[in-house]
Enzyme design. Structure first.
Site, PDB file in Angstrom:
ATOM      1  CE1 TYR A 279      36.687  45.605  34.865  1.00  0.00           C
ATOM      2  CE2 TYR A 279      35.672  46.315  32.808  1.00  0.00           C
ATOM      3  CZ  TYR A 279      36.801  46.150  33.594  1.00  0.00           C
ATOM      4  OH  TYR A 279      38.023  46.541  33.124  1.00  0.00           O
TER       5      TYR A 279
ATOM      6  CB  SER B 177      37.587  49.586  32.018  1.00  0.00           C
ATOM      7  OG  SER B 177      37.139  48.881  30.872  1.00  0.00           O
TER       8      SER B 177
ATOM      9  CE  LYS C   8      37.965  48.699  36.290  1.00  0.00           C
ATOM     10  NZ  LYS C   8      39.188  48.869  37.110  1.00  0.00           N
TER      11      LYS C   8
END
Length: 253
Positions: free
Chosen positions: A151, A138, A155
């Protein structure tokens, strides 16, 4: 070689294939004649997928269950290409992150990826056939933003894991890359739960669009195009890379 390639007859494994980008990837590979294998923990999504695409081998499994996931992938037989797409995104202020939510992020986005790649690559190595793998990262791995600490951390870990995988698997003619999408259109769809119920998500979307050079979200098909390119022989000398597809978001400081 012309700028086209067919996955007809190739065996492609997609995790998180029951919905979102994963579902679009399953559709694209299916339409191209590939033998599509997919995993998702959402039983309803898998059931619907089986109704719509009965030729796809779709299995409900929780990727955080290491042994169950391994057994399912082994039951599929040989795999030529892997897309690690399954993800968890729980938006939380840093001071509200718990051990449980932190662990869930890493279990799905990092540890499950290790398990999937180990299991699939073992067959590739034994057959001497080589293969290619794409991990879905991402733009959050490149640029920090509020509420996405876990998150973003997973990533970022996934991107370095991709490099390590490419080094160790390259000798077996297995390429490993990852892509880093920006805002994908499915996230902004009005009938999705985040867009309906999460004001923090709405605010994050507005900030992302304000910084992009191309003022729209990315179509899931555009993500699929990049994944298919990186899996194909058209990118035969690309490995260990993280390719951004973000509409110019990262270029705007």
């Amino acid at each position: 070689m012309s700028l086209s390639y067919s996955f007809k007859g190739k065996r492609v494994l997609v995790t998180g294939g029951g919905q979102g980008i994963g579902r679009q990837l399953v559709q694209r590979f299916h339409d191209d004649g590939a033998v599509v294998l997919t995993l998702d923990k959402n039983a309803e999504a898998i059931e619907q997928l089986q109704k719509e695409l009965p030729k796809v081998s779709a299995v409900t499994v929780d990727l955080t269950d290491w042994e169950a996931t391994k057994k399912v992938i082994e039951s599929f037989g040989g795999v030529d290409h892997v897309v690690n797409n399954a993800v968890v995104l729980i938006m939380q202020p840093l001071m509200e992150v718990t051990k449980e939510t932190a662990s869930l992020h890493f279990d799905v986005s990092v540890l499950a990826c290790i398990n999937v790649v180990q299991t699939a690559a073992k067959g590739m190595i034994e057959r001497g056939s080589g293969g290619s793998i794409v991990n879905i990262s991402s733009i959050a791995a490149k640029r920090a933003s509020p509420l996405t600490s876990m998150y973003a951390a997973t990533k970022s870990a996934l991107e370095m894991l991709t490099k390590s995988m490419s080094l160790e698997l390259g000798a077996h003619n297995i390429r490993v890359n990852c892509i880093a999408p920006g805002l994908v259109a499915e996230i902004t769809a009005p009938d999705t739960p985040p867009a309906e119920s999460d004001p923090d998500m709405d605010a994050a979307i507005e900030k992302i669009l304000a910084r992009t050079s191309i003022k729209r979200a990315i179509d899931p098909n555009e993500v699929a195009d990049l994944v298919m390119f990186l899996l194909s022989p058209l990118s035969a000398m690309i490995t260990g890379e993280s390719v951004m597809i973000d509409g110019g978001f990262a270029a705007n400081y």
